[in-house]
Each structure stands twice: as structure tokens, then as C-alpha cells.
Design a protein around this motif. Structure first.
Motif, PDB file in Angstrom:
ATOM      1  N   THR A 282       0.828  -1.203   0.000  1.00 46.65           N
ATOM      2  CA  THR A 282       0.000   0.000   0.000  1.00 46.65           C
ATOM      3  C   THR A 282       0.863   1.254   0.000  1.00 46.65           C
ATOM      4  O   THR A 282       0.557   2.231  -0.697  1.00 46.65           O
ATOM      5  N   SER A 283       1.942   1.245   0.763  1.00 50.07           N
ATOM      6  CA  SER A 283       2.863   2.388   0.792  1.00 50.07           C
ATOM      7  C   SER A 283       3.454   2.641  -0.589  1.00 50.07           C
ATOM      8  O   SER A 283       3.582   3.798  -1.022  1.00 50.07           O
ATOM      9  N   THR A 284       3.812   1.568  -1.281  1.00 48.59           N
ATOM     10  CA  THR A 284       4.359   1.691  -2.631  1.00 48.59           C
ATOM     11  C   THR A 284       3.342   2.323  -3.574  1.00 48.59           C
ATOM     12  O   THR A 284       3.671   3.199  -4.380  1.00 48.59           O
ATOM     13  N   LYS A 285       2.092   1.901  -3.469  1.00 52.84           N
ATOM     14  CA  LYS A 285       1.033   2.458  -4.318  1.00 52.84           C
ATOM     15  C   LYS A 285       0.813   3.944  -4.025  1.00 52.84           C
ATOM     16  O   LYS A 285       0.633   4.748  -4.945  1.00 52.84           O
ATOM     17  N   ILE A 286       0.832   4.304  -2.747  1.00 55.24           N
ATOM     18  CA  ILE A 286       0.651   5.709  -2.379  1.00 55.24           C
ATOM     19  C   ILE A 286       1.773   6.562  -2.964  1.00 55.24           C
ATOM     20  O   ILE A 286       1.535   7.633  -3.532  1.00 55.24           O
ATOM     21  N   ARG A 287       3.000   6.077  -2.831  1.00 54.59           N
ATOM     22  CA  ARG A 287       4.154   6.816  -3.361  1.00 54.59           C
ATOM     23  C   ARG A 287       4.036   7.013  -4.864  1.00 54.59           C
ATOM     24  O   ARG A 287       4.330   8.087  -5.387  1.00 54.59           O
ATOM     25  N   GLN A 288       3.619   5.965  -5.567  1.00 51.14           N
ATOM     26  CA  GLN A 288       3.501   6.052  -7.022  1.00 51.14           C
ATOM     27  C   GLN A 288       2.413   7.042  -7.425  1.00 51.14           C
ATOM     28  O   GLN A 288       2.588   7.832  -8.354  1.00 51.14           O
ATOM     29  N   GLN A 289       1.292   7.018  -6.716  1.00 53.93           N
ATOM     30  CA  GLN A 289       0.206   7.954  -7.006  1.00 53.93           C
ATOM     31  C   GLN A 289       0.656   9.399  -6.791  1.00 53.93           C
ATOM     32  O   GLN A 289       0.347  10.286  -7.592  1.00 53.93           O
ATOM     33  N   LEU A 290       1.390   9.625  -5.714  1.00 58.94           N
ATOM     34  CA  LEU A 290       1.879  10.969  -5.430  1.00 58.94           C
ATOM     35  C   LEU A 290       2.918  11.407  -6.458  1.00 58.94           C
ATOM     36  O   LEU A 290       2.960  12.574  -6.853  1.00 58.94           O
TER      37      LEU A 290
END
Length: 267
Positions: A27-35
Motif C-alpha cells: 500500500t505504501s508503494t502504491k501511495i508513493r507512485q500515485q503521489l
């Protein structure tokens, strides 16, 4: 250890038995990519909190409702507290001897020792070593973020802290295990960079894995994307030309620092 303490609290105290560390990392990886797609940045603290909130929100069927942000903050604090307890518990065997020797080598007050970290690791939260440090700079500090390593901004902030402690001009020596973040980043600010390429058999450090050619060889907690990994590899290669000295064991550091200081003042 910090991750385990947080997961245990989520499972045992709050009933979120489905959540794992792998879930939070993903989930952290997905958040970083979205940002990144929006050209936005957040601190690692905020990233962890958002990951906790998103993961717990998935299981509202298990709990009558998702967690409020106050509870999320409390869960994060469990992580941060254990992070320092665990760091102290797992200190390298020669850390205190090295720091003590470094201080004794410059008893005339000729050395200022600071910690520079992108996250929340703070030596002043570790009773066994806090007395050896004069200041700490975090990539999450208001006068630093978003300029964390390898940006020169965090090193400039460290120099400002140093200037508040001593007025005479001195040379900055930065010691770190990460080629891109520590060696390359500090060199830009004029520091003599010491690469702590510690003996893996003795210290079991993970820094050497951060420059490998595959994501599968990254530490389990890493949220690097393949694009970020390629960029890091290039920075690692570039940083190799910036190394002033290299150590394989921590106890070597006081002598290395003394030699670098002497070479600077005898030029």
C-alpha cells in the motif's frame, strides 16, 4: 521489530488479523507512485500513517468502522517508539566504543557530531549513545522537507545546526553506508565523504542491496519502484568517485577521521 510491534497491536488489540507487513509495504508503494504521478511528496511518517488508514479501512466489515486519525497516530507512535528501542537493542557491537574513541580523539572540543537521517531515527531517543551527539537533522524537519537525502538541502540544514554551535570554520566529514544518499549527497556540499561499506558477515547491513539490479533483492521494507532503482544505480556509480575514505569496521573510523582532518589542515 518496529513493524512487528505495530502489526501485533493491529491484530491483537484492534482485531485486524488480516493485515500483514507485506500489505502495508504494498500500500505504501502504491501511495508513493500515485503521489509521484501528481509530482507530490510526503514525509515517511505521513506515508506510514496513510498506509495504516488505507489498510484498516479495507476491513470495515471486520470492525464496525475504520480507524479515526487519532487512533492511526497512536498506532504510528507504537512503531516509532519500538523503532528506537529496537535500534538500541540492535546497535552494532562496536558502536559505543567507536563513538567514545572519536570523542576522546578530539577532547579539545575540535569535533561536532551530528546525525543526519531522512526518517525519524534520532540518537537522542537512545540513552546508550545520546551523550555522543550534538545535534540531529531529519528529512522531516520543517526547514528540510522535502529536501531529504541525496538533496544538498538536508546537508545545508546540518551545516546551519553546526554553525549555531560553533563559530570557527571547520571541515565537514560525513559518514554513511549509502553511496547515493550519503557519499554523493554530502560531497555536493563540500564534505569529505566516508563510505561505511561494513563487513556484511559481521554487521549484516542491508545498504549493499540497495544498488542491486533487481527489485527482488531489495530489503523487504523497501518501496522503491523499478524506475527509482535505476536512478539510484546511476547515482551510486557517480558517487564512487566522491569517496574520501572507506571503512569495513566501525572501530576504524576515529583514525580515518583524524587522518582526514590532518590532511585538510596541512594543505
Amino acid at each position: 521489530d518496529a513493524n512487528s510491534a505495530m502489526i501485533c497491536h493491529l491484530c491483537d488489540e484492534l482485531g485486524f488479523s488480516e493485515i500483514t507487513q507485506a500489505n502495508l509495504t504494498e500500500t505504501s508503494t502504491k501511495i508513493r507512485q500515485q503521489l509521484k504521478n501528481k509530482e507530490q511528496m510526503i514525509t515517511y511518517t505521513e506515508l506510514r500513517k496513510r498506509a495504516i488508514k488505507m489498510e484498516t479501512d479495507k476491513y470495515k466489515a471486520v470492525q464496525s468502522e475504520g480507524l479515526d486519525w487519532k487512533t492511526v497516530d497512536q498506532i504510528y507512535q507504537i512503531w516509532e517508539t519500538e523503532r528506537h528501542v529496537a535500534a538500541e537493542r540492535h546497535l552494532f557491537h562496536d558502536t559505543q566504543e567507536m563513538l567514545s574513541s572519536l570523542r576522546l580523539s578530539f577532547q579539545d572540543g575540535g569535533i561536532i557530531v551530528g546525525a543526519i537521517t531522512n526518517g525519524k531515527g534520532n540518537p537522542f531517543q537512545m540513552t546508550s549513545i545520546e551523550r555522543y551527539f550534538d545535534f540531529c537533522v531529519s528529512g522531516e524537519d520543517a526547514d528540510v522537507f522535502p529536501n531529504r537525502k541525496p538533496s544538498e538541502g538536508i546537508y545545508e540544514a546540518a551545516l546551519n545546526r553546526y554553525r549555531n554551535l560553533i563559530t570557527s570554520k571547520r571541515k565537514m566529514i560525513h559518514v554513511g553506508d549509502d553511496l547515493a544518499n550519503d557519499v554523493g549527497g554530502s560531497h555536493v556540499c563540500g564534505a569529505m565523504a566516508v563510505w561505511a561499506d561494513l563487513d556484511e558477515g559481521v554487521y549484516r547491513q542491508t545498504a549493499s542491496k540497495r544498488g542491486t539490479s533487481s527489485l527482488k533483492h531489495q530489503p523487504s521494507w523497501s518501496t522503491l519502484s523499478s524506475e527509482e532503482l535505476k536512478k539510484r544505480q546511476k547515482l551510486n556509480e557517480k558517487a564512487k568517485s566522491c569517496i574520501s575514505a572507506k571503512i569495513r569496521n566501525l572501530i576504524e573510523l576515529p583514525a580515518i577521521v583524524a587522518n582526514l582532518v590532518n590532511s585538510f589542515y596541512t594543505k
